[in-house]
Design a protein around this motif. Structure first.
Motif, PDB file in Angstrom:
ATOM      1  N   HIS A  93       0.837  -1.211   0.000  1.00  0.00           N
ATOM      2  CA  HIS A  93       0.000   0.000   0.000  1.00  0.00           C
ATOM      3  C   HIS A  93       0.871   1.260   0.000  1.00  0.00           C
ATOM      4  O   HIS A  93       0.497   2.275  -0.626  1.00  0.00           O
ATOM      5  CB  HIS A  93      -0.937  -0.005   1.210  1.00  0.00           C
ATOM      6  CG  HIS A  93      -2.173  -0.841   1.004  1.00  0.00           C
ATOM      7  ND1 HIS A  93      -3.187  -0.487   0.143  1.00  0.00           N
ATOM      8  CD2 HIS A  93      -2.540  -2.037   1.541  1.00  0.00           C
ATOM      9  CE1 HIS A  93      -4.141  -1.404   0.166  1.00  0.00           C
ATOM     10  NE2 HIS A  93      -3.766  -2.372   1.004  1.00  0.00           N
ATOM     11  N   ARG A  94       2.013   1.220   0.677  1.00  0.00           N
ATOM     12  CA  ARG A  94       2.905   2.381   0.651  1.00  0.00           C
ATOM     13  C   ARG A  94       3.414   2.625  -0.768  1.00  0.00           C
ATOM     14  O   ARG A  94       3.500   3.776  -1.228  1.00  0.00           O
ATOM     15  CB  ARG A  94       4.081   2.155   1.611  1.00  0.00           C
ATOM     16  CG  ARG A  94       5.016   3.353   1.700  1.00  0.00           C
ATOM     17  CD  ARG A  94       5.980   3.219   2.880  1.00  0.00           C
ATOM     18  NE  ARG A  94       6.813   2.032   2.785  1.00  0.00           N
ATOM     19  CZ  ARG A  94       6.725   1.006   3.622  1.00  0.00           C
ATOM     20  NH1 ARG A  94       5.839   1.012   4.608  1.00  0.00           N
ATOM     21  NH2 ARG A  94       7.521  -0.040   3.471  1.00  0.00           N
ATOM     22  N   TYR A  95       3.738   1.545  -1.473  1.00  0.00           N
ATOM     23  CA  TYR A  95       4.171   1.659  -2.871  1.00  0.00           C
ATOM     24  C   TYR A  95       3.070   2.271  -3.726  1.00  0.00           C
ATOM     25  O   TYR A  95       3.336   3.135  -4.592  1.00  0.00           O
ATOM     26  CB  TYR A  95       4.542   0.273  -3.409  1.00  0.00           C
ATOM     27  CG  TYR A  95       4.578   0.180  -4.908  1.00  0.00           C
ATOM     28  CD1 TYR A  95       5.663   0.660  -5.639  1.00  0.00           C
ATOM     29  CD2 TYR A  95       3.508  -0.381  -5.603  1.00  0.00           C
ATOM     30  CE1 TYR A  95       5.679   0.583  -7.017  1.00  0.00           C
ATOM     31  CE2 TYR A  95       3.521  -0.466  -6.986  1.00  0.00           C
ATOM     32  CZ  TYR A  95       4.603   0.014  -7.689  1.00  0.00           C
ATOM     33  OH  TYR A  95       4.617  -0.054  -9.068  1.00  0.00           O
ATOM     34  N   LEU A  96       1.829   1.850  -3.504  1.00  0.00           N
ATOM     35  CA  LEU A  96       0.711   2.377  -4.294  1.00  0.00           C
ATOM     36  C   LEU A  96       0.554   3.885  -4.093  1.00  0.00           C
ATOM     37  O   LEU A  96       0.267   4.620  -5.045  1.00  0.00           O
ATOM     38  CB  LEU A  96      -0.588   1.654  -3.921  1.00  0.00           C
ATOM     39  CG  LEU A  96      -0.670   0.170  -4.284  1.00  0.00           C
ATOM     40  CD1 LEU A  96      -1.955  -0.441  -3.717  1.00  0.00           C
ATOM     41  CD2 LEU A  96      -0.618  -0.026  -5.797  1.00  0.00           C
ATOM     42  N   VAL A  97       0.780   4.338  -2.851  1.00  0.00           N
ATOM     43  CA  VAL A  97       0.682   5.774  -2.574  1.00  0.00           C
ATOM     44  C   VAL A  97       1.843   6.521  -3.225  1.00  0.00           C
ATOM     45  O   VAL A  97       1.656   7.540  -3.902  1.00  0.00           O
ATOM     46  CB  VAL A  97       0.669   6.032  -1.049  1.00  0.00           C
ATOM     47  CG1 VAL A  97       0.757   7.538  -0.762  1.00  0.00           C
ATOM     48  CG2 VAL A  97      -0.579   5.450  -0.414  1.00  0.00           C
ATOM     49  N   GLU A  98       3.058   6.000  -3.055  1.00  0.00           N
ATOM     50  CA  GLU A  98       4.240   6.666  -3.592  1.00  0.00           C
ATOM     51  C   GLU A  98       4.245   6.708  -5.109  1.00  0.00           C
ATOM     52  O   GLU A  98       4.825   7.623  -5.708  1.00  0.00           O
ATOM     53  CB  GLU A  98       5.499   5.966  -3.080  1.00  0.00           C
ATOM     54  CG  GLU A  98       5.715   6.140  -1.577  1.00  0.00           C
ATOM     55  CD  GLU A  98       6.875   5.315  -1.057  1.00  0.00           C
ATOM     56  OE1 GLU A  98       7.407   4.489  -1.841  1.00  0.00           O
ATOM     57  OE2 GLU A  98       7.253   5.498   0.121  1.00  0.00           O
ATOM     58  N   SER A  99       3.621   5.723  -5.743  1.00  0.00           N
ATOM     59  CA  SER A  99       3.562   5.698  -7.208  1.00  0.00           C
ATOM     60  C   SER A  99       2.331   6.419  -7.750  1.00  0.00           C
ATOM     61  O   SER A  99       2.116   6.451  -8.963  1.00  0.00           O
ATOM     62  CB  SER A  99       3.583   4.250  -7.706  1.00  0.00           C
ATOM     63  OG  SER A  99       2.467   3.517  -7.211  1.00  0.00           O
ATOM     64  N   GLY A 100       1.516   7.018  -6.858  1.00  0.00           N
ATOM     65  CA  GLY A 100       0.373   7.806  -7.282  1.00  0.00           C
ATOM     66  C   GLY A 100      -0.854   7.009  -7.676  1.00  0.00           C
ATOM     67  O   GLY A 100      -1.800   7.575  -8.238  1.00  0.00           O
ATOM     68  N   ARG A 101      -0.888   5.720  -7.361  1.00  0.00           N
ATOM     69  CA  ARG A 101      -2.039   4.904  -7.745  1.00  0.00           C
ATOM     70  C   ARG A 101      -3.174   4.984  -6.736  1.00  0.00           C
ATOM     71  O   ARG A 101      -4.319   4.723  -7.070  1.00  0.00           O
ATOM     72  CB  ARG A 101      -1.587   3.455  -7.953  1.00  0.00           C
ATOM     73  CG  ARG A 101      -0.712   3.302  -9.200  1.00  0.00           C
ATOM     74  CD  ARG A 101      -0.199   1.867  -9.353  1.00  0.00           C
ATOM     75  NE  ARG A 101       0.457   1.675 -10.644  1.00  0.00           N
ATOM     76  CZ  ARG A 101       1.698   2.009 -10.931  1.00  0.00           C
ATOM     77  NH1 ARG A 101       2.432   2.575  -9.996  1.00  0.00           N
ATOM     78  NH2 ARG A 101       2.210   1.810 -12.126  1.00  0.00           N
ATOM     79  N   THR A 102      -2.855   5.288  -5.478  1.00  0.00           N
ATOM     80  CA  THR A 102      -3.874   5.542  -4.459  1.00  0.00           C
ATOM     81  C   THR A 102      -3.423   6.751  -3.652  1.00  0.00           C
ATOM     82  O   THR A 102      -2.276   7.188  -3.755  1.00  0.00           O
ATOM     83  CB  THR A 102      -4.055   4.336  -3.507  1.00  0.00           C
ATOM     84  OG1 THR A 102      -2.829   4.085  -2.819  1.00  0.00           O
ATOM     85  CG2 THR A 102      -4.471   3.081  -4.286  1.00  0.00           C
ATOM     86  N   ASP A 103      -4.349   7.289  -2.841  1.00  0.00           N
ATOM     87  CA  ASP A 103      -3.997   8.502  -2.090  1.00  0.00           C
ATOM     88  C   ASP A 103      -3.875   8.273  -0.586  1.00  0.00           C
ATOM     89  O   ASP A 103      -3.692   9.225   0.169  1.00  0.00           O
ATOM     90  CB  ASP A 103      -5.028   9.610  -2.357  1.00  0.00           C
ATOM     91  CG  ASP A 103      -6.451   9.200  -1.971  1.00  0.00           C
ATOM     92  OD1 ASP A 103      -6.622   8.107  -1.379  1.00  0.00           O
ATOM     93  OD2 ASP A 103      -7.384   9.958  -2.266  1.00  0.00           O
ATOM     94  N   HIS A 104      -3.982   7.024  -0.140  1.00  0.00           N
ATOM     95  CA  HIS A 104      -3.806   6.758   1.287  1.00  0.00           C
ATOM     96  C   HIS A 104      -3.339   5.325   1.493  1.00  0.00           C
ATOM     97  O   HIS A 104      -3.515   4.472   0.629  1.00  0.00           O
ATOM     98  CB  HIS A 104      -5.109   7.003   2.050  1.00  0.00           C
ATOM     99  CG  HIS A 104      -6.145   5.934   1.834  1.00  0.00           C
ATOM    100  ND1 HIS A 104      -6.778   5.736   0.614  1.00  0.00           N
ATOM    101  CD2 HIS A 104      -6.641   4.976   2.686  1.00  0.00           C
ATOM    102  CE1 HIS A 104      -7.633   4.720   0.722  1.00  0.00           C
ATOM    103  NE2 HIS A 104      -7.564   4.249   1.953  1.00  0.00           N
TER     104      HIS A 104
END
Length: 315
Positions: A93-104
């Protein structure tokens, strides 16, 4: 490890499969994670994908903290195993936030079970000395075993790093053992560690007098430093067996593993006043928090000595 290897498990078939694949490629190519680590991440994320499917969650941006908490609650196994699997989910989930795919990151504040404060097993200095000095023979295997054990304790290396050690990693410009050697650790990360005089002498004796004898028995040559009785690269399992046999012969009844010598090296360094950051670098720990456990070992040892020796410590 390439995540496109034909031997790896099939990609998750759910709607989040592509995101998982991108995450695994990121871990492999940018973070240099080891093959076994990637396999564990894949397994953890596949079970997470199945859990989300049962809850009807197909969009990772809609995953809630409650979803992750319920997933963590349903995990079974030791507290350490649960914490590791939950760590995989947090990283994803941290990767998803850092890559802009999710916001939290819904997993950021989810806590797993508390792990018991287990301390690493370490031998006393006198026990290590007894073990090493007991391997005193001048025959081919004794020279090898003495060098092997001196290297494990002297460098604090992992058993995988020692068995993968190549001749080029330990050869000085004058064809003698150098004062430092090169180790390849987790994630193919390279580090340079010092080699004490005892380990250096034992290694040189083995490489010059014993290794050529073993190498002649091999069907094909190998650059590995440590060889088995048939001339092939020594396996990790063989190192375990050698250590246990030598410990038994030295009268040490404690159950030992190669990691025991790694723990002993770190504990003795900390007890001797070594800076924790230096020990971290020597052991190849990614985080200093991993190294800090050895300070607790030392403090507990000091406490035990104090209470047993000081006349006014008890009573």
């Amino acid at each position: 490890m390439s995540t496109n290897s034909p031997n790896r498990p099939a990609a998750p078939s759910g709607p989040n499969g592509p995101e998982v694949e991108r995450f695994l490629r990121y871990l492999s190519l940018e973070r240099g994670r080891a093959a076994n680590t990637l396999i564990a991440y894949r397994r953890d994320l596949e079970s997470y994908e199945e859990f989300l499917h049962t809850r009807g969650v197909s969009d990772l941006a809609q995953v809630s903290r409650e979803d992750v908490t319920d997933f963590a609650t349903g995990l079974t196994g030791s507290s350490r195993s649960v914490q590791r699997r939950l760590s995989s989910i947090r990283s994803f989930h941290r990767y998803l936030v850092e890559s802009g795919r999710t916001d939290h990151n819904p997993a950021a504040e989810v806590k797993g079970p508390q792990q018991p404060g287990r301390l690493p097993k370490a031998l006393g200095v006198h026990q290590v000395s007894a073990l090493l000095e007991s391997v005193s023979g001048d025959d081919t295997l004794s020279l090898r075993d003495r060098a092997l054990l001196e290297m494990l304790y002297g460098t604090g290396a992992r058993v995988s790093e020692i068995v993968d050690l190549a001749l080029d990693d330990v050869s000085g410009s004058d064809a003698k053992s150098p004062e430092v050697i090169r180790l390849i650790g987790k994630g193919d990360k390279e580090r340079i560690v010092p080699l004490g005089s005892k380990a250096r002498d034992a290694l040189e004796a083995y490489v010059v007098r014993s290794r050529p004898v073993l190498a002649r028995k091999a069907r094909r040559s190998t650059p590995a430093v440590f060889l088995g009785a048939r001339g092939g690269q020594l396996s990790r399992q063989s190192v375990w067996l050698i250590l246990r046999a030598r410990a038994h012969a030295a009268g040490i009844s404690d159950a030992l593993s190669p990691h025991t010598l790694r723990h002993s090296c770190a504990t003795h360094l900390i007890a001797g006043g070594a800076d924790i950051r230096v020990v971290q670098e020597l052991l190849g720990h990614q985080s200093v928090q991993t190294t800090q456990i050895y300070t607790k070992v030392t403090i507990d040892s000091l406490r035990d000595v104090y209470y047993s020796a000081h006349p006014r410590a008890t009573g």
